[in-house]
Design an enzyme around this catalytic site. Structure first.
Site, PDB file in Angstrom:
ATOM      1  N   ASN A   9      30.293  48.522  37.182  1.00  0.00           N
ATOM      2  CA  ASN A   9      30.806  47.155  37.073  1.00  0.00           C
ATOM      3  C   ASN A   9      30.340  46.598  35.734  1.00  0.00           C
ATOM      4  OD1 ASN A   9      31.575  44.511  37.298  1.00  0.00           O
ATOM      5  ND2 ASN A   9      29.964  43.949  38.776  1.00  0.00           N
ATOM      6  N   LYS A  11      31.109  43.864  34.386  1.00  0.00           N
ATOM      7  CA  LYS A  11      31.064  42.385  34.363  1.00  0.00           C
ATOM      8  C   LYS A  11      31.810  41.867  33.121  1.00  0.00           C
ATOM      9  CE  LYS A  11      26.626  42.753  36.677  1.00  0.00           C
ATOM     10  NZ  LYS A  11      25.774  41.989  37.552  1.00  0.00           N
ATOM     11  N   HIS A  96      32.192  40.075  45.144  1.00  0.00           N
ATOM     12  CA  HIS A  96      30.960  40.379  44.413  1.00  0.00           C
ATOM     13  C   HIS A  96      30.060  39.156  44.458  1.00  0.00           C
ATOM     14  CE1 HIS A  96      28.236  41.045  41.039  1.00  0.00           C
ATOM     15  NE2 HIS A  96      28.453  42.332  41.245  1.00  0.00           N
ATOM     16  N   GLU A  98      28.430  37.579  42.359  1.00  0.00           N
ATOM     17  CA  GLU A  98      28.653  36.555  41.323  1.00  0.00           C
ATOM     18  C   GLU A  98      29.898  35.734  41.636  1.00  0.00           C
ATOM     19  OE1 GLU A  98      28.301  39.347  38.089  1.00  0.00           O
ATOM     20  OE2 GLU A  98      26.220  39.621  38.722  1.00  0.00           O
ATOM     21  N   GLU A 168      25.072  44.857  48.321  1.00  0.00           N
ATOM     22  CA  GLU A 168      24.361  44.437  47.119  1.00  0.00           C
ATOM     23  C   GLU A 168      23.514  43.213  47.443  1.00  0.00           C
ATOM     24  OE1 GLU A 168      26.456  45.838  43.311  1.00  0.00           O
ATOM     25  OE2 GLU A 168      27.405  43.980  43.944  1.00  0.00           O
ATOM     26  N   GLY A 174      20.872  42.442  38.878  1.00  0.00           N
ATOM     27  CA  GLY A 174      20.529  42.017  37.526  1.00  0.00           C
ATOM     28  C   GLY A 174      19.102  41.506  37.385  1.00  0.00           C
ATOM     29  N   SER A 213      20.351  46.583  40.575  1.00  0.00           N
ATOM     30  CA  SER A 213      19.363  47.142  39.649  1.00  0.00           C
ATOM     31  C   SER A 213      19.184  48.660  39.789  1.00  0.00           C
ATOM     32  CB  SER A 213      18.024  46.415  39.784  1.00  0.00           C
ATOM     33  OG  SER A 213      18.171  45.056  39.393  1.00  0.00           O
TER      34      SER A 213
END
Ligand code: PEP
Length: 249
Positions: A9, A11, A96, A98, A168, A174, A213
């Site tokens: 991904n 991003k 996701h 985010e 996730e 991150g 991560s």
């Protein structure tokens, strides 16, 4: 040997020229491995570059990071599943963290997006995961299972069975903090059991990826976990050498 999915991904990174350089390095060095699929989720503006790079490879596929739930119309700035499919995308990340926590995407919206992906012939990869305060309050499984059920609500069993899921934990994305293999094992087993409850035996074959991560040092321990069928990787997928190390692990 279990079959594994490695998903990158990117991003909001990798403009077309960067994506082209990355894919040139990657495809020159990565030979197809039995029972492994490598998926790229570039930003939409770089999808065509990645598509061109994977055209002759059956083990490499591309997708988009987000879709709108409507098929077309006056939705400035959005990309529908059918537009993404027309550009070659075979997969779409949906829900996701985010999207959920930066852009306020709801469970109901993830459900509409899953339905849109299915209509367009795109495989949804439904992302689920708890926030730190939810983990600390002992709500991890409740949150993940709620997101799983809501995302697939009303979707017919055959399409759930051909979808993918990514666990996730929000606190691991991150941040450099990874779930331990034991943390992942607990959630993946619960997701697997729920998928089997939803669609029967076929739920046993839905790939459930771990993300948060992941890097070249921790990937082996994670993919060794039962019911971890691959990894969804953000930061560490941006560097071709590191990504090569991960997909070869
Ligand atoms: C992600 O973007 O899905 C992700 C897991 O990011 P990172 O690997 O950087 O934590």
């Amino acid at each position: 040997m279990k079959s594994l999915v490695f998903a990158a991904n990117w991003k909001m990174n990798q403009a077309p020229a960067d994506a082209e350089a990355f894919m040139r390095t990657f495809t020159a060095q990565y030979a197809k491995q039995q029972d492994r699929r490598v998926l790229f989720f570039p930003p939409a503006v770089s999808l065509h570059v990645c598509m061109a790079a994977v055209r002759t490879r059956s083990d490499l596929e591309c997708g988009v990071q987000n879709i709108h739930w409507e098929d077309k119309g006056a939705f400035t700035g959005e990309t529908s599943a059918s537009l993404a499919r027309g550009a070659g995308a075979r997969h779409a990340l949906i829900g996701h963290s985010e999207r959920r926590h930066v852009f306020g995407e709801t469970d109901a919206e993830t459900n509409k997006k899953v339905a849109a992906a299915v209509r367009a012939g795109i495989t949804p990869m439904l992302c689920v995961g708890e926030k730190l305060e939810e983990r600390e309050a002992g709500k991890t499984l409740d949150v993940c299972l709620r997101q799983l059920r809501a995302g697939f609500e009303g979707i017919d069993a055959a399409h759930v069975a051909s979808a993918m899921v990514a666990y996730e934990p929000v606190w691991a994305i991150g941040t450099g903090k990874t779930a331990t293999p034991a943390d992942a094992a607990e959630v993946h087993a619960a997701l697997r059991a729920e998928l089997v409850r939803m669609v029967g035996e076929r739920g046993g074959a839905v790939p459930i990826l771990y993300g948060g991560s992941v890097n070249r040092s921790n990937v082996e321990a994670l993919i060794a976990v039962e019911d971890v069928d691959g990894v969804l990787v953000g930061g560490a997928s941006l560097d071709a050498e590191q990504w090569l190390a991960i997909v070869r692990s």
